[in-house]
Structure formats: structure tokens, C-alpha cells
Write a protein that holds these residues in place. Structure first.
Motif, PDB file in Angstrom:
ATOM      1  N   ASN A 108      45.180  34.253  40.472  1.00  0.00           N
ATOM      2  CA  ASN A 108      44.164  34.443  41.508  1.00  0.00           C
ATOM      3  C   ASN A 108      42.827  33.836  41.114  1.00  0.00           C
ATOM      4  O   ASN A 108      41.848  34.539  40.932  1.00  0.00           O
ATOM      5  N   ILE A 124      27.959  37.014  34.365  1.00  0.00           N
ATOM      6  CA  ILE A 124      27.521  38.332  34.833  1.00  0.00           C
ATOM      7  C   ILE A 124      27.307  39.296  33.674  1.00  0.00           C
ATOM      8  O   ILE A 124      26.583  40.267  33.807  1.00  0.00           O
TER       9      ILE A 124
ATOM     10  N   ILE B 319      41.260  38.167  45.320  1.00  0.00           N
ATOM     11  CA  ILE B 319      39.954  37.659  44.898  1.00  0.00           C
ATOM     12  C   ILE B 319      39.085  38.817  44.406  1.00  0.00           C
ATOM     13  O   ILE B 319      38.382  38.725  43.402  1.00  0.00           O
ATOM     14  N   ASP B 321      40.237  41.665  43.215  1.00  0.00           N
ATOM     15  CA  ASP B 321      40.807  42.090  41.942  1.00  0.00           C
ATOM     16  C   ASP B 321      40.331  41.193  40.818  1.00  0.00           C
ATOM     17  O   ASP B 321      39.978  41.655  39.737  1.00  0.00           O
ATOM     18  N   ALA B 322      40.342  39.877  41.093  1.00  0.00           N
ATOM     19  CA  ALA B 322      39.948  38.930  40.056  1.00  0.00           C
ATOM     20  C   ALA B 322      38.532  39.206  39.594  1.00  0.00           C
ATOM     21  O   ALA B 322      38.242  39.235  38.395  1.00  0.00           O
ATOM     22  N   ALA B 323      37.635  39.430  40.555  1.00  0.00           N
ATOM     23  CA  ALA B 323      36.239  39.667  40.189  1.00  0.00           C
ATOM     24  C   ALA B 323      36.103  40.980  39.433  1.00  0.00           C
ATOM     25  O   ALA B 323      35.467  41.046  38.373  1.00  0.00           O
ATOM     26  N   LEU B 324      36.729  42.039  39.958  1.00  0.00           N
ATOM     27  CA  LEU B 324      36.637  43.329  39.277  1.00  0.00           C
ATOM     28  C   LEU B 324      37.279  43.234  37.900  1.00  0.00           C
ATOM     29  O   LEU B 324      36.803  43.837  36.943  1.00  0.00           O
ATOM     30  N   GLY B 325      38.347  42.443  37.796  1.00  0.00           N
ATOM     31  CA  GLY B 325      39.067  42.322  36.532  1.00  0.00           C
ATOM     32  C   GLY B 325      38.247  41.716  35.418  1.00  0.00           C
ATOM     33  O   GLY B 325      38.479  42.017  34.249  1.00  0.00           O
ATOM     34  N   VAL B 326      37.294  40.849  35.747  1.00  0.00           N
ATOM     35  CA  VAL B 326      36.446  40.314  34.674  1.00  0.00           C
ATOM     36  C   VAL B 326      35.201  41.170  34.495  1.00  0.00           C
ATOM     37  O   VAL B 326      34.277  40.777  33.785  1.00  0.00           O
ATOM     38  N   GLY B 327      35.166  42.312  35.140  1.00  0.00           N
ATOM     39  CA  GLY B 327      34.061  43.228  34.894  1.00  0.00           C
ATOM     40  C   GLY B 327      32.901  43.079  35.855  1.00  0.00           C
ATOM     41  O   GLY B 327      31.782  43.479  35.539  1.00  0.00           O
ATOM     42  N   ALA B 328      33.161  42.490  37.038  1.00  0.00           N
ATOM     43  CA  ALA B 328      32.097  42.453  38.038  1.00  0.00           C
ATOM     44  C   ALA B 328      32.036  43.809  38.719  1.00  0.00           C
ATOM     45  O   ALA B 328      33.043  44.497  38.822  1.00  0.00           O
ATOM     46  N   SER B 333      31.243  41.646  43.234  1.00  0.00           N
ATOM     47  CA  SER B 333      32.456  41.023  43.763  1.00  0.00           C
ATOM     48  C   SER B 333      32.276  40.702  45.240  1.00  0.00           C
ATOM     49  O   SER B 333      32.720  39.661  45.710  1.00  0.00           O
ATOM     50  N   HIS B 337      31.775  36.673  45.763  1.00  0.00           N
ATOM     51  CA  HIS B 337      33.068  36.075  46.099  1.00  0.00           C
ATOM     52  C   HIS B 337      33.522  36.340  47.523  1.00  0.00           C
ATOM     53  O   HIS B 337      33.948  35.428  48.212  1.00  0.00           O
TER      54      HIS B 337
END
Ligand SMILES: Nc1ncnc2c1ncn2[C@@H]1O[C@H](COP(=O)(O)OP(=O)(O)OP(=O)(O)O)[C@@H](O)[C@H]1O
Ligand SMILES: [Mg+2]
Lengths: 265, 442
Positions: A108, A124, B319, B321-328, B333, B337
Motif C-alpha cells: 500500500n 513526521i 492508504i 493504514d499505511a499512514a497510521l502504520g508509520v506512526g502518523a 493521515s 494523504h
């Protein structure tokens, strides 16, 4: 106060990195995980195996609280990272996810450039002080994910324009760019060819030096190759958990044996 | 060999039936499109053919003598003193000028002087007076100026009035039209593009030739600004909250259902609401673009919320999930995004909402925007505040003109519809272009 916590946590790393006790997960009425307890050691690769739908992904997502994003999902039990309860009311899942990175089952990438995909996490979290530091971080992550050589000339191209396997490696690069302490990988190699798979497995082995890696896989060979510990899930329960060698050579539970020899699943 | 495998070169019955069904369906589809296109063409041709005349206007060039003893008895050239001479003082001058010009050109007629004077628009007198008051030094000279002809004369050159219809019309006569034709042949009467239709304010019932859309366009513009400034941020914020943050429970379901209901509420209800809340309770000024804008905001909000939520929904959850997954964080997110990906949909929804608001009439009638306004509303004034000065709006102006007796106003109304349609088309094209520009694939 912070210092004390840091000392505490360094002390606890000598024990288990993650310890989960009596974890139960349900999606509304359906129970996905029933009473699972697992201890995950630091600097090891732990593999979760089991037939499709047995709850591997669900359990993995509990470890960085990604299940919080699913409204109907409820998690009970006790999961500790370095001795701290991650479901404590004072824990901010955002901080947790910076420590516990994740690579998802389906690639993704963000619909942004390859560079921006990898740089997003460090940006971030403020990990780079300037542009060249950021470029270093991105290059490093892409190299570790065995993608650098393929994309170094087109970092400005869209990440979504890569092939499926390349996208998955991009997602791995994105996850390791933030230098998490724990890396959760949900079938990271399901879309990769044997060469890329070998590269990723090598990467996982490297990562073990600094990180604790948890990987979900459907490939017995992969589990046997990369992991030191293996957990076998079946219908939402943890059937057997132990050293990978022992699980694959002398499984205790008959269900484990039938699964690894290909009779259920 | 009893059983032969069927040849691929021959179609079997099933395939034939399937193909026939497909052909039939295509035919129905084409038919539907044809009917829709035909309706559109008929609509457009009627509107354009009856309204295009509003964009052309007939002028007569008069050489008006401006005697000092009539216009500036004191001889001071002080505009304040000269203003004591009303339009009644100027009307004979214009009539005299035309009569004299007819004589000079050798056009003879048995039309009375009064009727000759009536060929000039009543608006022309005011035009000349204003011109003289603005330039007092003209008094004593002869002023050459293009002024509006009366509506029937104008209509004659656009084919709306004929000799036959003039014979039956008490306000004009075939003789007057003959004179007009002679003057046109000599170049004294000319028909040219009518900018005044877009800039001039409305005119009274007797002078359709002078009526313009200036005030209505300004009013509509102010209202669109109010709607854009209020409805876009409110709508987007509400949608983001509902879609990304709100817990899914009875309350949020209830809100969701009610937003959909709100979108279906007849617009006149919003007018009643606006009258009750903004004018009677809130004390805002009647007929003001501010109140109009607020009412239209209420009306547009559901449209914007529904389309924004649809746009947000269409962003793949992976999308997030991806943002939250890197700690956003959740907000990161969404803003980094999700929102950029949803932007084209939000933009289209907003522009469609605005277009809807631009064409809305009923609620504006209720809050008094149907009033006759000749003063250009200022965006801000000490007494009326921001967008507080009375104005009308384009669709209301159309409604207003269709109510009037003089057939000249029917032409104006169609012209106003053309203007409105052009604005709507511009907005829709902008929506399409912006969508193309911002659309990204994932
Ligand atoms: N978002 C969800 N909503 C409802 N039920 C879910 C959801 N996600 C998973 N489940 C259910 O939870 C159970 C476990 O799913 P999970 O995705 O954890 O399986 P898995 O072991 O990862 O399978 P696979 O190997 O196919 O990925 C399944 O029965 C599934 O139907
Ligand atoms: Mg899974």
C-alpha cells in the motif's frame, strides 16, 4: 521521569520484548482470537504460521494497535512492550506505532513519489535535520529493502507505478526508515519472486541485529529459514509455540504436525 | 460420425439471442440519449432565439441643443443648482432635437411631435441629464450623443415588432417604425452589442430597453462568495469529522440520515427558515446578499457534505493504514494523504453545490431579494455592514422580468437565462478541468 522510564525499559529488554497474555479479539460477534499468550524475545525473528483465516493478521495488528482503526474490533487481555501495557489509557497509539512498524499484507504505497514514500515517516517524526540527512535515510532504507538499485534513478516517480513486488519492498523500506524497535511483517513476500524473496529474507536476518521482527508467512520453508521462534495458530488459538527447529522437527501437537506436513490448511 | 462439434464459424441460437438482446439494449440506450439531446437542443434554441436580442440594443444619435436659459438659469454652472431642472425639463430638448434632425434629413411625416418624441426611450432623458450634470460646461453647446430608442423601435430592428403588430399597438405606430427605418438607412439609428445589459441596473416597467443585470450579477457574486467562504470549510470539516473521526453509533447514524434528508428539503423551506432566523430573529437586513448567502449556504451544505463524504469514502482504507502504520496521527493521515486524494471529488461537489445555489430562486423570494434595486450594492458599507446592501440575484431577476407586462421584458428574461446558463457552464467546465488537473491514480 523520562530518564527513569528509559532505564527501566533498557532493563526489561533483557527479558522479553513483547509479552502478550490472555489476548482475546472479536469483530463484533465473531471471535477471531481466543485466549492467546505469547512471549516475543528481542533480537529474534518470530514467525506466525497457520491456515488462512486463523487470526494471524488479527493478532499481529494487536501488537501495534492497528485494530483500533476497526470500530467493531475489541481487544481484551494484556500486551506489554518492554514491560509497559500498550493498551494502557495513557498510551498514545501514534507513539506506539513509531516504535512498532508494520508492513501490510497487501502493498500500500502512498500515491506519492518513491522518495516521499520512504521519507514520510522520518519527516513526521523529525528524524532528519536537513535534506542530505533525509536523503541518507531514504537511501539506506531503500538499500536495506533491496530496492535501491532498481529505483535510484527514478526516486521522483510515483511509488504506485512500481511492480507489485517492488511496491512491497518500498513498503518495507518505508517501515524501516523510521527505525522502529519492532517490525511486524504480514506476509511480506507473498507478491515477490524468489530472488526478491531471498533478498528480503536476508534483510530480515540483518534486521535481527537491531530489531525484533515478527513475520506472518504461509511458506513453511520461509518460516524455517528466517525465524528462530515459530507460533502455530489454528482457528483463533495458539496451538503451539516454540523454537523453530523444534516445531518443524518435533511438533508436540498433532495439529501442528498435520499442518506443516500439509494435511490441514 | 453422428455427433459433430459445432463450428465456430456458425453462430448457435443462444449466441444469436444474446447478440440480439445486446443490440436491443444499445438501441434503447441510444434512444434515451437521443431524447435527452433533443430536449436540450429545443430548450437551448428557444432560450437563445428569444434571448439573444437582449445582447443587442438600438441607439439613436441625437444632436441636442442645450440652451442655458432652460438648464442653468443662474448661469453659475453649479451642478447643485442645475439639478433643480428635472427630467421633465430635458424631455422637450430631446424631442426637439429629433424633430429638427428629421427635418434636416428631409424626412416628412404626419406623426405628431408627441409621438415622435416617444420614439426615444424615457431612459434617454435621464442619461442626457446625468451627462450634463457631470459636465456642466456643455450647457450652451450642442451635445451629440447616442441614446436608447424606445422598446418598440428596438424590437422592430430585432424582428420582435412588425408593421402589422405596430398597427394594433397603442404605444407605437407603423408611421413611427417607417421613420425609424429611414433613420436606420441613414445611419442615425444603429443596433450594436449591448454591454449595458450586463452592467446596468434594472429599469422600471415602462423601459425594458434600459434594464440590465448589473445589480443581479453583483448580488449573485456576493452570495456565491458567502456560500463559498462558509459552506466549503464547514462542509469539509463536518464531512471529515463524520467520515474519519466520529464513532459509528446511533447518534452518528441519526446525523447521517438527517443530512441526507436536509439535501431533499424543498429550497423554499430554507427561505422560510432564513426569514425567521436571519431576518426576524437575527436582525439582518432584508434583501441583502448576506442573508441570501446564508440561506444558500444552509442549502448547499448537505450537497457538499454528501459529495465530500463520498470522495473520502472512495480513498482506499489501505492508504490510511499505511499512514497510521508509520506512526502518523489520525489528523496527519487525513490531511497528508486522504484529503489530497479526495480533493478532486470535493472540488467537483463544491462547484456543483455552488452552481445549484446560483440557480436557486424560491428561498431568495422569501427573504426579499425580489425587490426593485437600482443602486449597485457595495460589498461593504458603514450602515449595512458586509454584503448588507440590498441586491437581487440572477434567477430572481429572470422571475421578476417574466412577471412584467411589456414584451420587451420577455426578451430580457431570456437574455438573463442565457447569462445564467453561461455562468453555470463556466462553473461546470471549471469543475471538470479542476478534476482532471488534480486527479491522481493509486
Ligand atoms: N475487519 C474485519 N471485520 C470482521 N472480521 C474480520 C476482519 N478482519 C478479519 N476478520 C475475521 O477474523 C478472522 C481472522 O482473520 P485474519 O485476517 O486475522 O486471518 P489470517 O490468519 O491473517 O488469514 P490469511 O492468512 O488469509 O491472511 C477471519 O475469520 C476473518 O473473517
Ligand atoms: Mg492475514
Amino acid at each position: 521521569m523520562k530518564d527513569i522510564q528509559v532505564i527501566e525499559s533498557t532493563q526489561t529488554t533483557t527479558r522479553q520484548k513483547i509479552s502478550a497474555k490472555n489476548v482475546k479479539v472479536s469483530y463484533g460477534e465473531t471471535i477471531a482470537i481466543k485466549d492467546v499468550s505469547v512471549e516475543i524475545a528481542p533480537n529474534t525473528v518470530t514467525a506466525f504460521i497457520g491456515p488462512s483465516g486463523c487470526g494471524k493478521s488479527t493478532f499481529l495488528r494487536c501488537l501495534n494497535r492497528m485494530n483500533d482503526t476497526i470500530d467493531i474490533c475489541s481487544v481484551t487481555g494484556d500486551i506489554r512492550l518492554d514491560g509497559e501495557n500498550i493498551y494502557d489509557r495513557n498510551v498514545d497509539p501514534v507513539q506506539l506505532r513509531a516504535k512498532v512498524g508494520m508492513v501490510f499484507q497487501k502493498p500500500n504505497p502512498f500515491p506519492k513519489s518513491i522518495f516521499d514514500n520512504v521519507a514520510y515517516g522520518p519527516k513526521i517524526h523529525g528524524l532528519a535535520r536537513n535534506k542530505s540527512e533525509m536523503a541518507d535515510i531514504v537511501e539506506n532504507a531503500l538499500r536495506k529493502a533491496a530496492l535501491w538499485n532498481e529505483v535510484k534513478d527514478r526516486l521522483e516517480n510515483a511509488g504506485t507505478g512500481l511492480s507489485g513486488g517492488q511496491q512491497q519492498r518500498l513498503c518495507i523500506a518505508r517501515a524501516i526508515a523510521t527505525s522502529p524497535e519492532v517490525l511486524l511483517m504480514d506476509e511480506p513476500c507473498s507478491a515477490l519472486d524468489p530472488i526478491a524473496t531471498a533478498q528480503i529474507e536476508e534483510l530480515i536476518d540483518d534486521l535481527r541485529q537491531n530489531y525484533c521482527v515478527v513475520i506472518v508467512t504461509h511458506s513453511m520453508q520461509q518460516a524455517a529459514r528466517v525465524s528462530q521462534k515459530t507460533a502455530f495458530f489454528h482457528l483463533g488459538s495458539l496451538v503451539e509455540y516454540g523454537d523453530t527447529d523444534q516445531i518443524f522437527t518435533a511438533p508436540v501437537d498433532p495439529r501442528t504436525e498435520s499442518y506443516i506436513t500439509g494435511r490441514i490448511g | 460420425m453422428s455427433k459433430v462439434t459445432p463450428s465456430l464459424l456458425v453462430r448457435d441460437d443462444r449466441t444469436k439471442r444474446r447478440n440480439a438482446a445486446e443490440r436491443r439494449f444499445r438501441f434503447y440506450g441510444l434512444g434515451a440519449i437521443g431524447i435527452a439531446a433533443l430536449a436540450l437542443v429545443v430548450l437551448l434554441t428557444t432560450v437563445v432565439s428569444s434571448g439573444v436580442g437582449a445582447f443587442r440594443q438600438t441607439y439613436v444619435t441625437l444632436e441636442i441643443a442645450l440652451p442655458e436659459d432652460k438648464l442653468d438659469k443662474t448661469g453659475t454652472r453649479d451642478p447643485d443648482l442645475m439639478a433643480r431642472v428635472t427630467t421633465f425639463g430635458y424631455a422637450p430638448l430631446l424631442r426637439a432635437a429629433l424633430i429638427r434632425q428629421l427635418a434636416e434629413l428631409g424626412i416628412t411625416t404626419d406623426l405628431s411631435d408627441k409621438h415622435i418624441g416617444e420614439m426615444i426611450s424615457k431612459e434617454a432623458v435621464a442619461t442626457v441629464r446625468n451627462h450634463v450634470l457631470a459636465n456642466p460646461e456643455l450647457v450652451g453647446t450642442t451635445l451629440t450623443i447616442d441614446v436608447l430608442t424606445e422598446g418598440r423601435v428596438d424590437g422592430y430592428f430585432k424582428g420582435r415588432v412588425t408593421m402589422e403588430s405596430a398597427a394594433l399597438d397603442g404605444n407605437t405606430s407603423p408611421e413611427a417604425l417607417e421613420i425609424a427605418q429611414r433613420l436606420a438607412d441613414l445611419g442615425v439609428i444603429k443596433t450594436r452589442f449591448n454591454w449595458r445589459f450586463l452592467t446596468a441596473p434594472d429599469a422600471s416597467d415602462q423601459r425594458p430597453e434600459a434594464a440590465g443585470l448589473g445589480v443581479a450579477i453583483l448580488g449573485s457574486l456576493y452570495m456565491m462568495l458567502v456560500v463559498l467562504v462558509l459552506a466549503l470549510p464547514l462542509g469539509v470539516a463536518a464531512s471529515i469529522y463524520l467520515e474519519e473521526f466520529a464513532p459509528k453509533n446511533r447518534l452518528s447514524d441519526f446525523i447521517e440520515v438527517n443530512i441526507s434528508n436536509l439535501a431533499a428539503v424543498p429550497s423554499i423551506v430554507f427561505g422560510i427558515l432564513g426569514l425567521a432566523i436571519f431576518i426576524n430573529f437575527g436582525g439582518l437586513r432584508q434583501s441583502s446578499p448576506l442573508v441570501g448567502g446564508l440561506v444558500l449556504t444552509l442549502m448547499t451544505l448537505p450537497t457538499i457534505i454528501i459529495s465530500t463524504r463520498a470522495a473520502l469514502k472512495s480513498v482506499p482504507p489501505s492508504i490510511r493504514d499505511a499512514a497510521l502504520g508509520v506512526g502518523a496521527s489520525k489528523v496527519q493521515s487525513v490531511f497528508h494523504h486522504v484529503l489530497p486524494l479526495a480533493a478532486p471529488g470535493i472540488l467537483t461537489g463544491t462547484i456543483i453545490g455552488l452552481a445549484q445555489a446560483l440557480g436557486e430562486t424560491a428561498p431568495l423570494l422569501l427573504i426579499g431579494m425580489v425587490a426593485f434595486v437600482r443602486e449597485y450594492p457595495a460589498p461593504y458599507s458603514e450602515t449595512a455592514g458586509l454584503f448588507g446592501e440590498a441586491a437581487t440575484a440572477l434567477p430572481v431577476q429572470v422571475f421578476n422580468w417574466t412577471q412584467r407586462a411589456d414584451p420587451g421584458f420577455a426578451e430580457r428574461a431570456s437574455g438573463a437565462i442565457i447569462t445564467l446558463l453561461v455562468f453555470l457552464a463556466i462553473m461546470n467546465i471549471a469543475a471538470v478541468l479542476l478534476r482532471r488537473r488534480f486527479e491522481r491514480r493509486w
